[in-house]
Design a protein around this motif. Structure first.
Motif, PDB file in Angstrom:
ATOM      1  N   ASP A 204     -19.273 -42.853 -60.361  1.00  0.00           N
ATOM      2  CA  ASP A 204     -19.988 -41.965 -61.344  1.00  0.00           C
ATOM      3  C   ASP A 204     -18.909 -40.578 -60.779  1.00  0.00           C
ATOM      4  N   HIS A 205     -17.986 -40.509 -59.686  1.00  0.00           N
ATOM      5  CA  HIS A 205     -17.146 -39.444 -60.212  1.00  0.00           C
ATOM      6  C   HIS A 205     -16.373 -39.529 -58.873  1.00  0.00           C
ATOM      7  N   VAL A 206     -15.236 -39.029 -59.634  1.00  0.00           N
ATOM      8  CA  VAL A 206     -13.352 -39.556 -59.218  1.00  0.00           C
ATOM      9  C   VAL A 206     -12.865 -37.933 -58.540  1.00  0.00           C
ATOM     10  N   VAL A 207     -12.845 -37.569 -57.145  1.00  0.00           N
ATOM     11  CA  VAL A 207     -12.704 -35.785 -56.610  1.00  0.00           C
ATOM     12  C   VAL A 207     -11.579 -36.516 -55.715  1.00  0.00           C
ATOM     13  N   ALA A 208     -11.119 -35.581 -56.285  1.00  0.00           N
ATOM     14  CA  ALA A 208      -9.589 -34.821 -54.956  1.00  0.00           C
ATOM     15  C   ALA A 208      -9.563 -33.788 -54.132  1.00  0.00           C
ATOM     16  N   THR A 209      -8.516 -34.201 -52.959  1.00  0.00           N
ATOM     17  CA  THR A 209      -8.356 -33.154 -52.374  1.00  0.00           C
ATOM     18  C   THR A 209      -7.318 -32.650 -51.939  1.00  0.00           C
ATOM     19  N   SER A 210      -6.510 -31.589 -51.598  1.00  0.00           N
ATOM     20  CA  SER A 210      -4.925 -32.194 -51.439  1.00  0.00           C
ATOM     21  C   SER A 210      -4.363 -30.576 -51.718  1.00  0.00           C
ATOM     22  N   LYS A 211      -3.768 -30.234 -50.645  1.00  0.00           N
ATOM     23  CA  LYS A 211      -2.617 -29.044 -51.624  1.00  0.00           C
ATOM     24  C   LYS A 211      -2.263 -29.457 -53.129  1.00  0.00           C
ATOM     25  N   THR A 212      -1.491 -30.572 -52.484  1.00  0.00           N
ATOM     26  CA  THR A 212      -0.710 -31.728 -54.116  1.00  0.00           C
ATOM     27  C   THR A 212      -1.588 -31.038 -55.430  1.00  0.00           C
ATOM     28  N   PHE A 213      -3.064 -32.053 -54.760  1.00  0.00           N
ATOM     29  CA  PHE A 213      -3.862 -31.919 -55.953  1.00  0.00           C
ATOM     30  C   PHE A 213      -3.941 -30.428 -56.456  1.00  0.00           C
ATOM     31  N   LYS A 214      -4.185 -29.555 -55.528  1.00  0.00           N
ATOM     32  CA  LYS A 214      -5.152 -28.606 -56.325  1.00  0.00           C
ATOM     33  C   LYS A 214      -4.001 -27.771 -57.863  1.00  0.00           C
ATOM     34  N   GLN A 215      -2.611 -27.857 -56.719  1.00  0.00           N
ATOM     35  CA  GLN A 215      -1.463 -26.934 -57.577  1.00  0.00           C
ATOM     36  C   GLN A 215      -1.480 -28.005 -58.628  1.00  0.00           C
ATOM     37  N   LEU A 216      -1.007 -29.288 -58.143  1.00  0.00           N
ATOM     38  CA  LEU A 216      -1.507 -29.799 -59.984  1.00  0.00           C
ATOM     39  C   LEU A 216      -2.973 -29.242 -60.559  1.00  0.00           C
ATOM     40  N   ALA A 217      -3.453 -29.231 -60.739  1.00  0.00           N
ATOM     41  CA  ALA A 217      -4.714 -29.070 -61.086  1.00  0.00           C
ATOM     42  C   ALA A 217      -4.299 -27.173 -61.486  1.00  0.00           C
ATOM     43  N   ARG A 218      -3.817 -26.153 -60.843  1.00  0.00           N
ATOM     44  CA  ARG A 218      -3.687 -25.303 -61.094  1.00  0.00           C
ATOM     45  C   ARG A 218      -2.563 -24.973 -62.462  1.00  0.00           C
ATOM     46  N   ILE A 219      -1.557 -25.992 -62.730  1.00  0.00           N
ATOM     47  CA  ILE A 219      -0.375 -25.637 -63.571  1.00  0.00           C
ATOM     48  C   ILE A 219      -0.970 -26.585 -64.620  1.00  0.00           C
TER      49      ILE A 219
END
Length: 310
Positions: A204-219
């Motif tokens: 129902d929902h897909v989530v991601a953690t970690s610095k890598t995913f945060k940086q990819l989402a930011r760019i």
């Protein structure tokens, strides 16, 4: 009570201090971080080199002092893939305990995935339904799926951004043949586990953690950290697919100039993007949401769950 969680990871040694008690969310009070990059300090036999062991001991001592200075009643120390997979892990752990008094608990990859899943479940709540979790660390990729606080299935793959960068992408900018070879390798690894998750149906929902995913989402256009912890941040597979070739063409300094990308993490960003793209593609994920909580919060929550009621 004030708790400290000491995370000896593949990239960093991170002490997170929180004020917490059962039934309440942990409130961050202090963060002490050192970039040690243990995954890059292995010798040809896969052992942590003597210099790396000395640096680890010194860093743990500094973290303990910070925990004492901040008034921690208890410190929860653990280590992940870099120590777990080192051929001299037992000797390293013994040295750390002898010289600092810290008994590092080495988590298995599955334990990492399950504790991170717990943190994500608590963050998003029961209304999120069936959760699929992705986490890219320095040494491994964790994937977990379930509807309860303990996932129905959880796996850990040796596909961390730091590990893959040092083993597959020596050039700057990366050689296109190396990028293609890495892409082929990691997708073959991920594909072996897809059946573990597809048998449970679509999440129902897909989530991601970690610095890598945060940086990819930011760019890719997600709000920056200055917009607060509770702003929704998402990453689409379409955006990621557009960014992968751009990252592959960049030098490390060019990646470090991107919004939200730190100088220390810039070398690993391409490998991390390839893993994220491969995981999202093979698991059929079009979009995921970034979860602010991850493994450290999962360790704290599990500890709070086992405290006696006052």
């Amino acid at each position: 009570m004030r708790l400290g969680v000491l995370d000896v990871g593949s990239n960093t040694v991170h002490l997170l201090v929180v004020d917490a008690h059962p039934g309440a969310r942990p409130l961050p009070a202090h963060s002490h971080k050192a970039e040690l990059r243990l995954a890059e300090l292995l010798d040809e036999r896969g052992a942590i080199a003597p210099d790396g062991v000395e640096r680890l001991i010194g860093t743990v001592r500094e973290a303990l002092q910070a925990a004492e200075d901040k008034g921690c009643e208890e410190v929860l120390p653990f280590a992940t893939s870099a120590v777990r997979e080192a051929t001299n892990a037992d000797a390293v752990l013994a040295r750390v305990k002898d010289e600092t008094g810290v008994d590092l608990q080495v988590l298995t990859g599955e334990e990492e995935a399950r504790l991170t899943f717990l943190a994500a479940r608590r963050w998003f709540g029961w209304s999120a339904g069936k959760l699929l979790l992705l986490d890219i660390g320095g040494g491994s990729l964790e994937v977990a799926y379930g509807i309860d606080e303990d996932p129905d299935t959880a796996v850990s793959l040796p596909l961390g951004a730091g590990r893959l960068t040092s083993g597959w992408l020596p050039g700057d900018p990366a050689d296109s043949a190396d990028v293609k070879a890495l892409r082929r390798h990691l997708r073959a690894q991920i594909a072996r586990t897809v059946g573990e998750f597809s048998r449970f149906g679509r999440p129902d929902h897909v989530v991601a953690t970690s610095k890598t995913f945060k940086q990819l989402a930011r760019i890719a256009g997600a709000p920056g950290s200055g917009d607060g912890l509770y702003v929704q941040r998402v990453l689409s597979r379409k955006s990621l697919e557009e960014w992968v070739p751009r990252l592959a063409a960049m030098t490390v300094p060019e990646r470090a100039a991107l919004p939200g990308v730190s100088e220390g993490r810039a070398p690993q960003l391409l490998a991390g993007a390839l893993v994220a793209e491969g995981a999202m593609d093979l698991l059929g994920v079009e979009e995921l949401e970034i979860c602010p909580w991850a493994l450290r919060e999962g360790v704290i929550l599990r500890r709070l769950d086992h405290l006696p009621e006052e």
